[in-house]
Design a protein around this motif. Structure first.
Motif, PDB file in Angstrom:
ATOM      1  N   VAL A  47       0.968  -1.230  -0.020  1.00  0.00           N
ATOM      2  CA  VAL A  47      -0.059   0.171   0.002  1.00  0.00           C
ATOM      3  C   VAL A  47       0.864   1.212  -0.006  1.00  0.00           C
ATOM      4  CG1 VAL A  47      -1.650   1.318   1.364  1.00  0.00           C
ATOM      5  CG2 VAL A  47      -1.968  -0.956   1.004  1.00  0.00           C
ATOM      6  N   PRO A  48       1.799   1.403   0.869  1.00  0.00           N
ATOM      7  CA  PRO A  48       2.788   2.595   0.777  1.00  0.00           C
ATOM      8  C   PRO A  48       3.468   2.855  -0.650  1.00  0.00           C
ATOM      9  CG  PRO A  48       3.210   1.404   2.566  1.00  0.00           C
ATOM     10  CD  PRO A  48       2.482   0.502   2.025  1.00  0.00           C
ATOM     11  N   LEU A  49       3.836   1.891  -1.153  1.00  0.00           N
ATOM     12  CA  LEU A  49       4.524   2.085  -2.538  1.00  0.00           C
ATOM     13  C   LEU A  49       3.476   2.536  -3.478  1.00  0.00           C
ATOM     14  CD1 LEU A  49       7.214   2.085  -3.742  1.00  0.00           C
ATOM     15  CD2 LEU A  49       6.932  -0.533  -4.327  1.00  0.00           C
ATOM     16  N   TYR A  50       2.350   1.874  -3.369  1.00  0.00           N
ATOM     17  CA  TYR A  50       1.047   1.918  -4.481  1.00  0.00           C
ATOM     18  C   TYR A  50       0.637   3.375  -4.284  1.00  0.00           C
ATOM     19  CZ  TYR A  50      -3.556   1.820  -6.421  1.00  0.00           C
ATOM     20  OH  TYR A  50      -4.587   2.225  -7.266  1.00  0.00           O
ATOM     21  N   ILE A  51       0.431   4.054  -3.079  1.00  0.00           N
ATOM     22  CA  ILE A  51       0.228   5.279  -3.024  1.00  0.00           C
ATOM     23  C   ILE A  51       1.249   6.332  -3.439  1.00  0.00           C
ATOM     24  CG2 ILE A  51      -0.392   7.118  -1.032  1.00  0.00           C
ATOM     25  CD1 ILE A  51      -1.833   4.937   0.385  1.00  0.00           C
ATOM     26  N   GLU A  69      -6.381  15.319  -7.853  1.00  0.00           N
ATOM     27  CA  GLU A  69      -5.498  14.348  -6.809  1.00  0.00           C
ATOM     28  C   GLU A  69      -6.687  14.122  -5.992  1.00  0.00           C
ATOM     29  OE1 GLU A  69      -2.080  15.712  -5.271  1.00  0.00           O
ATOM     30  OE2 GLU A  69      -1.196  16.029  -7.136  1.00  0.00           O
ATOM     31  N   ARG A  70      -7.371  14.908  -5.334  1.00  0.00           N
ATOM     32  CA  ARG A  70      -8.291  14.836  -4.267  1.00  0.00           C
ATOM     33  C   ARG A  70      -9.432  13.781  -4.741  1.00  0.00           C
ATOM     34  NH1 ARG A  70      -9.092  20.832  -3.348  1.00  0.00           N
ATOM     35  NH2 ARG A  70      -7.036  21.333  -2.644  1.00  0.00           N
ATOM     36  N   ILE A  71      -9.830  13.790  -5.895  1.00  0.00           N
ATOM     37  CA  ILE A  71     -10.996  13.122  -6.404  1.00  0.00           C
ATOM     38  C   ILE A  71     -10.588  11.490  -6.321  1.00  0.00           C
ATOM     39  CG2 ILE A  71     -12.248  12.358  -8.698  1.00  0.00           C
ATOM     40  CD1 ILE A  71     -12.232  15.096  -9.278  1.00  0.00           C
ATOM     41  N   TRP A  72      -9.220  11.476  -6.257  1.00  0.00           N
ATOM     42  CA  TRP A  72      -8.678   9.804  -6.249  1.00  0.00           C
ATOM     43  C   TRP A  72      -8.253   9.634  -4.679  1.00  0.00           C
ATOM     44  CZ3 TRP A  72      -4.182   7.725  -4.271  1.00  0.00           C
ATOM     45  CH2 TRP A  72      -3.766   6.298  -4.899  1.00  0.00           C
ATOM     46  N   TYR A  73      -7.636  10.265  -3.990  1.00  0.00           N
ATOM     47  CA  TYR A  73      -7.001   9.980  -2.770  1.00  0.00           C
ATOM     48  C   TYR A  73      -8.152   9.997  -1.587  1.00  0.00           C
ATOM     49  CZ  TYR A  73      -6.034  14.770  -1.171  1.00  0.00           C
ATOM     50  OH  TYR A  73      -5.980  16.145  -0.675  1.00  0.00           O
ATOM     51  N   ILE A  74      -9.161  11.121  -1.560  1.00  0.00           N
ATOM     52  CA  ILE A  74     -10.007  10.894  -0.546  1.00  0.00           C
ATOM     53  C   ILE A  74     -10.848   9.644  -0.611  1.00  0.00           C
ATOM     54  CG2 ILE A  74     -12.143  11.853   0.383  1.00  0.00           C
ATOM     55  CD1 ILE A  74     -10.999  14.542  -0.435  1.00  0.00           C
ATOM     56  N   PRO A  75     -11.568   8.921  -1.843  1.00  0.00           N
ATOM     57  CA  PRO A  75     -12.401   7.659  -1.984  1.00  0.00           C
ATOM     58  C   PRO A  75     -11.333   6.567  -1.578  1.00  0.00           C
ATOM     59  CG  PRO A  75     -12.777   8.962  -3.765  1.00  0.00           C
ATOM     60  CD  PRO A  75     -11.767   9.748  -2.911  1.00  0.00           C
ATOM     61  N   PHE A  76      -9.962   6.726  -2.005  1.00  0.00           N
ATOM     62  CA  PHE A  76      -9.058   5.676  -1.732  1.00  0.00           C
ATOM     63  C   PHE A  76      -8.628   5.624  -0.303  1.00  0.00           C
ATOM     64  CE2 PHE A  76      -4.776   3.738  -1.140  1.00  0.00           C
ATOM     65  CZ  PHE A  76      -4.847   2.628  -1.598  1.00  0.00           C
ATOM     66  N   ALA A  77      -8.504   6.593   0.515  1.00  0.00           N
ATOM     67  CA  ALA A  77      -8.383   6.509   1.872  1.00  0.00           C
ATOM     68  C   ALA A  77      -9.410   5.917   2.709  1.00  0.00           C
ATOM     69  CB  ALA A  77      -7.986   7.873   2.304  1.00  0.00           C
ATOM     70  N   ILE A  78     -10.695   6.343   2.150  1.00  0.00           N
ATOM     71  CA  ILE A  78     -11.864   5.809   2.740  1.00  0.00           C
ATOM     72  C   ILE A  78     -12.056   4.441   2.722  1.00  0.00           C
ATOM     73  CG2 ILE A  78     -14.411   5.720   2.930  1.00  0.00           C
ATOM     74  CD1 ILE A  78     -14.263   8.959   2.376  1.00  0.00           C
ATOM     75  N   ALA A  79     -11.642   3.905   1.652  1.00  0.00           N
ATOM     76  CA  ALA A  79     -12.105   2.532   1.088  1.00  0.00           C
ATOM     77  C   ALA A  79     -10.817   1.756   1.639  1.00  0.00           C
ATOM     78  CB  ALA A  79     -11.798   2.316  -0.574  1.00  0.00           C
ATOM     79  N   ALA A  80      -9.563   2.170   1.751  1.00  0.00           N
ATOM     80  CA  ALA A  80      -8.493   1.350   2.666  1.00  0.00           C
ATOM     81  C   ALA A  80      -8.717   1.359   4.096  1.00  0.00           C
ATOM     82  CB  ALA A  80      -7.287   2.150   2.182  1.00  0.00           C
ATOM     83  N   ALA A  81      -9.312   2.326   4.565  1.00  0.00           N
ATOM     84  CA  ALA A  81      -9.559   2.309   6.154  1.00  0.00           C
ATOM     85  C   ALA A  81     -10.582   1.251   6.225  1.00  0.00           C
ATOM     86  CB  ALA A  81      -9.988   3.769   6.694  1.00  0.00           C
ATOM     87  N   ALA A  82     -11.774   1.278   5.548  1.00  0.00           N
ATOM     88  CA  ALA A  82     -12.603   0.378   5.680  1.00  0.00           C
ATOM     89  C   ALA A  82     -12.553  -0.971   5.294  1.00  0.00           C
ATOM     90  CB  ALA A  82     -13.650   0.942   4.604  1.00  0.00           C
ATOM     91  N   CYS A  83     -11.639  -1.511   4.239  1.00  0.00           N
ATOM     92  CA  CYS A  83     -11.115  -2.576   3.893  1.00  0.00           C
ATOM     93  C   CYS A  83     -10.184  -3.085   5.172  1.00  0.00           C
ATOM     94  CB  CYS A  83     -10.277  -2.768   2.664  1.00  0.00           C
ATOM     95  SG  CYS A  83     -11.466  -2.450   1.527  1.00  0.00           S
ATOM     96  N   ILE A  84      -9.326  -2.219   5.755  1.00  0.00           N
ATOM     97  CA  ILE A  84      -8.566  -2.573   6.804  1.00  0.00           C
ATOM     98  C   ILE A  84      -9.198  -2.879   7.825  1.00  0.00           C
ATOM     99  CG2 ILE A  84      -6.555  -1.948   8.118  1.00  0.00           C
ATOM    100  CD1 ILE A  84      -5.575  -0.447   5.646  1.00  0.00           C
ATOM    101  N   HIS A  85     -10.287  -2.069   8.190  1.00  0.00           N
ATOM    102  CA  HIS A  85     -11.087  -2.204   9.587  1.00  0.00           C
ATOM    103  C   HIS A  85     -11.796  -3.518   9.336  1.00  0.00           C
ATOM    104  CE1 HIS A  85     -13.617  -1.353  12.678  1.00  0.00           C
ATOM    105  NE2 HIS A  85     -14.658  -1.462  12.049  1.00  0.00           N
TER     106      HIS A  85
END
Length: 132
Positions: A47-51, A69-85
């Protein structure tokens, strides 16, 4: 390609790369390697390398700008947090492949088509500074 270390390069067309970028990419690569050893059963080490590589494309290669960039990173951060949770890393990679990668390249293509584009291939007769 511009190899500028401390000079701000805003409107000069083309790909840009400097020692800070190199250091950040090496740091993210090292972090991913360390995470691979710390979490051998998980694929989240990437994940760090992908980001980092995604932002490298956004900021240095195609230079799409913070608003897009915000159009990509905000949904990605939400999805990543949800998937990790939810402990569902497979879903994160499925979303990345089928949602976030097409979104990333769609944003890059959208920016490339604008008249004020100044990233990679700007001097190829398409985009901003190459049309003058």
């Amino acid at each position: 390609m511009k190899w500028l270390t401390f000079k701000i390069q805003r409107q000069e067309p083309g790909f840009r790369f400097n020692l800070i970028d190199l250091g950040l990419l090496l740091l993210l690569g090292a972090l991913s390697l360390w995470l691979r050893g710390a979490m051998p059963e998980s694929s989240l080490f990437a994940v760090p390398l992908y980001i980092g590589l995604s932002f490298f494309l956004f900021c240095n290669v195609f230079r799409i700008g913070n608003r897009l960039e915000r159009i990509w990173y905000i949904p990605f951060a939400i999805a990543a947090a949800a998937c990790i949770h939810l402990d569902n890393e497979r879903m994160l990679w499925i979303l990345s492949l089928f949602l976030f990668e097409p979104l990333k390249w769609g944003l890059i293509f959208h920016r490339y088509r604008r008249d004020d584009y100044h990233g990679a291939f700007a001097d190829c007769g398409r985009g901003g500074k190459g049309d003058e």
